[in-house]
Scaffold this active site. Sequence first.
Site, PDB file in Angstrom:
ATOM      1  N   ASP A  85       0.794  -1.244   0.000  1.00 32.52           N
ATOM      2  CA  ASP A  85       0.000   0.000   0.000  1.00 32.52           C
ATOM      3  C   ASP A  85       0.829   1.298   0.000  1.00 32.52           C
ATOM      4  O   ASP A  85       0.537   2.222   0.780  1.00 32.52           O
ATOM      5  CB  ASP A  85      -0.961   0.011   1.205  1.00 32.52           C
ATOM      6  N   ASP A 130      -4.446  -0.877  -1.828  1.00 30.82           N
ATOM      7  CA  ASP A 130      -5.756  -0.705  -1.206  1.00 30.82           C
ATOM      8  C   ASP A 130      -6.662  -0.104  -2.292  1.00 30.82           C
ATOM      9  O   ASP A 130      -6.293   0.912  -2.911  1.00 30.82           O
ATOM     10  CB  ASP A 130      -5.587   0.266  -0.016  1.00 30.82           C
ATOM     11  N   HIS A 145     -10.577   0.583  -2.779  1.00 33.80           N
ATOM     12  CA  HIS A 145     -11.956   0.525  -2.275  1.00 33.80           C
ATOM     13  C   HIS A 145     -12.974   1.139  -3.243  1.00 33.80           C
ATOM     14  O   HIS A 145     -12.720   2.200  -3.817  1.00 33.80           O
ATOM     15  CB  HIS A 145     -12.061   1.317  -0.966  1.00 33.80           C
ATOM     16  N   HIS A 196     -17.583   1.774   0.353  1.00 35.28           N
ATOM     17  CA  HIS A 196     -16.934   0.796   1.239  1.00 35.28           C
ATOM     18  C   HIS A 196     -17.337   0.990   2.703  1.00 35.28           C
ATOM     19  O   HIS A 196     -17.384   2.127   3.203  1.00 35.28           O
ATOM     20  CB  HIS A 196     -15.408   0.873   1.105  1.00 35.28           C
ATOM     21  N   HIS A 213     -10.600   6.815   1.488  1.00 36.34           N
ATOM     22  CA  HIS A 213      -9.207   6.731   1.025  1.00 36.34           C
ATOM     23  C   HIS A 213      -9.078   5.645  -0.034  1.00 36.34           C
ATOM     24  O   HIS A 213      -9.876   4.701  -0.058  1.00 36.34           O
ATOM     25  CB  HIS A 213      -8.268   6.407   2.206  1.00 36.34           C
ATOM     26  N   LYS A 225      -6.843  -5.041  -2.969  1.00 36.82           N
ATOM     27  CA  LYS A 225      -7.592  -5.546  -1.809  1.00 36.82           C
ATOM     28  C   LYS A 225      -8.557  -4.488  -1.313  1.00 36.82           C
ATOM     29  O   LYS A 225      -8.413  -3.307  -1.648  1.00 36.82           O
ATOM     30  CB  LYS A 225      -6.602  -5.935  -0.704  1.00 36.82           C
ATOM     31  N   CYS A 261      -1.734  -2.465   7.751  1.00 38.01           N
ATOM     32  CA  CYS A 261      -1.715  -3.419   6.635  1.00 38.01           C
ATOM     33  C   CYS A 261      -0.413  -4.205   6.530  1.00 38.01           C
ATOM     34  O   CYS A 261      -0.431  -5.385   6.167  1.00 38.01           O
ATOM     35  CB  CYS A 261      -2.051  -2.696   5.337  1.00 38.01           C
TER      36      CYS A 261
HETATM   37  C1  VGL Z   1      -4.649   0.800   5.655  1.00 34.86           C
HETATM   38  C2  VGL Z   1      -6.268   1.650   7.046  1.00 34.86           C
HETATM   39  C3  VGL Z   1      -7.228   1.437   6.084  1.00 34.86           C
HETATM   40  C4  VGL Z   1      -3.210   0.452   5.436  1.00 34.86           C
HETATM   41  C5  VGL Z   1      -5.614   0.570   4.683  1.00 34.86           C
HETATM   42  O1  VGL Z   1      -2.782   0.311   4.262  1.00 34.86           O
HETATM   43  O2  VGL Z   1      -2.477   0.317   6.433  1.00 34.86           O
HETATM   44  N1  VGL Z   1      -4.996   1.318   6.825  1.00 34.86           N
HETATM   45  N2  VGL Z   1      -6.877   0.903   4.916  1.00 34.86           N
HETATM   46 ZN    ZN Z   2      -8.279   0.886   3.324  1.00 36.83          ZN
END
Ligand code: VGL
Ligand code: ZN
Length: 204
Positions: A8, A46, A48, A52, A81, A106, A151
């Site tokens: 990410d 990430d 979404h 979401h 996000h 994901k 993550c």
């Molecule tokens: C993440 C919060 C929500 C991450 C992803 O990549 O750590 N944290 N979505």
């Molecule tokens: Zn996320």
Amino acid sequence: MKALVIVDAQIDFMPGGALAIANGDSIVPVINKLLPEFELVVATQDWHPPNHASFASNHQGKKPFDIIELLGMDQVLWPDHCVQGTKGAEFHPEMETLKITAIFRKGINPEIDSYSGFYDNSHLQSTGLAGYLREKGATELYFCGLAADICVYFTIIDALNEGFKAVLIEDATCPLNPDEFVKIRKKLQDKGVEIMQSSMIMNQ
Ligand code: VGL
Ligand code: ZN
């Protein structure tokens, strides 16, 4: 064989982004420097949909960082996000992506969050990451990216459960909550995860 897993490393998790991690962008030059050391490089993203369930904006009366129950689990609500197709979901523009052979997206299912790059938070569906890495012959996974305490952490835990050896490259990751990371760092070490600095990898 060693593989680098970049978790990410996206604009929304860097300073100025929707869910910014302080100093999150400091990892980008470190990752770029590490790339030549690895035969195999993969990334997670990430990704979404706008509806979401992890977004506070999709729950009436809730604000970011509130906690709700979702599918029987505590769910932190985040600011919107990494929405599919938006600028914030892109990798940091200075990160070199040529060596990345596969990207595992994901958090696509609107009903459930997915911190790990391997499975959603209920382990209902896999992304295919474990199968890909196995087929390519990877046995030792070196982790970097964001966020160290979310993550990256959950991806490492799943990697261990999948039978991979795991190394966390500490200067190539950054936590959202530094106090939380102190605890997590110890938990990972107790599970046999090696914590390394990028300089140790470059000199091997
Ligand atoms: C993440 C919060 C929500 C991450 C992803 O990549 O750590 N944290 N979505
Ligand atoms: Zn996320």
